[in-house]
Design a protein around this motif. Structure first.
Motif: not given
Lengths: 320, 303
Positions: B192-198, B201
């Motif tokens: 769920e960490s942001e850099y993975n979401v980024a 995307c």
């Protein structure tokens, strides 16, 4: 909150029941010859053996045996020992053995917590300097070297130098010292290393930098901010460790001949005293589960930011 | 200060792109960070030499560790040239026994670590990724960690015959769950960490996310768990020997040697001392090297 507590208690009960059933089934896998003393086994005929086993109730289906066990526990009857102390009520055995382990455990826990916290604070305070290195060396030694070796060497050398008796005598307080110290060694290392870790983590937080730039003294920051926040995750483990002190320590109790709980379980398993093993496992499982539960509550109590019930809800929301 | 002091750089789109790319290599940085620390490098070398020597000892030397001397003058000999570590109560050479024992203990510990970590990583990754499994796995975790480890070890050693694989099964069927728990926690927080979401995307393919974003974080845990399982397993073998459920007595292992040495310690302390020193060096080096390598493999500690 109360809903959370009820839910947790039910979950804990389920865990305890499964643990007991698992051990129960494992016990049935052991060969039946273990229920006899060696001489009895040789002297008995096959019929006598099976009659003896039937008398013990071991030939009944596992479900019936389990039912009998749980029914007994609900009535407050822990049953009787089979082979270790034939026919003696288990509650009597426990009443005799628990105090030894409990007192030694409590004394060592007190030492572990005070010295361990002291060590942790010292190591964090002098991070990367000699107190830290010395502390780390101690922790590594205690955790990496098999405990039997250093516990045995401590016993031999210290009793030799101080001219103390090798083993424990109830009426000679001087013989109480070494078992308590030996019991505390791992605890001190455990509290020390974790407290250091949490304190160091905490010191790198932004609010600490802010406090420092505001001009608060190092001492004040350490005492009122770093330490108080670093203790929170450790508080969680205090109850379970406190409750499990009654389990005693197998190695220490056996090298100092302390008649406590430590060796009882091993001996009971070796003698295939199913009733005794079952009760001991039940007690340890209940204490373990209860300890974790109380630890969670305690942590929420110490740190008001932690709200158990809400955390649970959030998790469920995430899962959907 | 005037504009003469500066020259304008010509606009070059390729050069502009270059600043966005570094020659960072994960493994090279990990290794560089690791060998920068003298202590860990020294211990790694000592550890490597000891492990290699004990594995190769049966090839290098022809001394039989089980050869019993019939002549009682050869029993309990103090260390001398013929027997570097002396001999035990049956005249067996302790130097040879120490290396054979180290070999058994190391093989045992490696096997346990292999199963523990192998099962633990796979189970932990699934536990973290498959959300439905969470409740069941948590219950399994609660049950396993609530059975006292001694009960479990002793029961299994009794049900099966004492021996190498019994210890392996007894240890790994319990040890994997704690490793799985570690991995699961890490996987959940990484997923769920942001850099993975980024990354997702931006359309980064899954294998690249796994290889570059997730595995490097897990590697530090995997290595540390492997390294820590080894001293723990060696200790467990000594403990099982102590309660009489270790490897059969005719197997040369450090656990058996420590327990035999213990009973003769008052008269012949060297019989315990030397195997113990080797044992301690091995467990301590694994412990420290594991911790230091885990620190080094955490990308946050690079640079």
């Amino acid at each position: 909150m109360s809903r959370y507590i009820v839910k947790r208690i039910l979950q804990s009960l389920l865990t305890v029941v499964i643990v007991v059933i698992a051990v129960f089934l494992l016990l049935r896998l052991m060969p039946t010859s273990g229920y006899f003393t060696r001489d009895d086994y040789i002297n008995m005929t096959e019929e006598m053996r099976s009659a003896y086993l039937r008398n013990l109730g071991i030939t009944d289906p596992a479900v019936i045996q389990l039912q009998r066990f749980f029914a007994g526990v609900f009535r407050g009857d822990l049953g009787r020992s089979i082979t270790v102390y034939p026919k003696l009520p288990i509650s009597t055995i426990l009443a005799e053995k628990v105090p030894y382990s409990l007192w030694f455990g409590l004394a060592s826990m007190f030492i572990s917590v005070t010295l361990g916290f002291g060590l942790g604070i010292l190591m964090a305070r002098f991070k990367d300097r000699w107190p830290d290195h010395l502390g780390t060396a101690y922790v590594v030694a205690v955790r990496a070297i098999p405990s039997l070796i250093y516990l045995f060497l401590i016993q031999i050398w210290v009793t030799g130098i101080m001219r103390w008796p090798m083993v424990f005598y109830e009426d000679r307080p001087v013989t109480w010292i070494l078992p308590v110290v030996s019991l505390s060694l791992t605890g001190i290392a455990w509290y020390g290393i974790w407290l250091r870790r949490f304190m160091v983590d905490e010191e790198n937080r932004d609010y600490i930098k802010f406090a420092r730039s505001k001009g608060l003294s190092q001492k004040y920051i350490m005492r009122h901010h770093v330490l108080r926040n670093a203790v929170v995750p450790l508080v969680q483990y205090l109850p379970v460790q406190l409750l499990l002190t009654i389990a005693g320590s197998l190695i220490i109790e056996s090298i100092y001949s302390i008649p406590g709980m430590g060796g009882l379980l091993v001996y009971a398993i070796k003698q295939q005293d199913n009733n005794l093993v079952q009760v001991l496992v039940l007690i340890y499982a209940v204490l373990g589960v209860a300890g974790v539960f109380v630890g969670d509550l305690l942590m929420a109590f110490v740190d008001p930011r932690i709200r158990l019930a809400e955390k649970k809800k959030k998790k469920e929301a995430l899962r959907v | 200060m005037s504009d003469d002091a500066f020259t304008f750089a010509p606009w070059n789109p390729e050069a502009a792109e270059e600043t966005g790319y570094s020659h960072y290599s994960y493994w090279r940085s990990t290794f560089r960070t690791f060998i920068k620390n003298r202590l860990s490098l020294t211990l790694l070398i000592i550890m490597g030499v000891l492990v290699l020597f004990s594995l190769l000892y049966p090839v290098l030397a022809s001394v039989d560790p089980n050869k019993v001397a019939l002549d009682s003058s050869l029993w309990n000999r103090r260390p001398d040239f013929a027997h570097i570590f002396g001999t035990d109560g049956l005249g067996r050479d302790i130097w040879a026994r120490t290396w054979y024992g180290t070999r058994t203990s190391i093989l045992l510990a490696f096997t346990i670590a292999f199963f523990d970590v192998g099962i633990g990583v796979v189970a932990g990754a699934l536990w973290g990724y498959v959300r439905k499994s969470d409740q069941i796995m948590t219950e399994i975790y609660n049950v396993i960690t609530n059975i006292p480890s001694t009960v479990y070890l002793i029961l299994l050693s009794y049900i099966m015959k004492p021996g190498f694989w019994t210890i392996v099964i007894a240890m790994s069927s319990r040890g994997w769950i704690t490793i799985a728990r570690f991995i699961r926690n890490k996987v959940i927080s990484l997923r769920e960490s942001e850099y993975n979401v980024a990354s997702r995307c931006l359309g980064t393919p899954l294998n690249r996310i796994l290889g570059k974003n997730i595995i490097p974080f897990l590697v530090s845990i995997i290595i540390m768990q492997t390294a820590l399982t080894i001293p723990y397993s060696i200790g467990a073998e000594v403990f099982l020997g102590f309660i009489g459920l270790g490897l059969p007595l005719d197997t040369v292992s450090l656990g058996n040697m420590v327990n035999q040495g213990r009973s003769n310690f008052m008269l012949y302390p060297f019989q315990l001392t030397w195997p113990t020193v080797i044992l301690a060096v091995i467990t301590v080096s694994f412990y420290i090297v594991g911790n230091k390598f885990a620190d080094a493999s955490d990308p946050k500690n690079h640079l």
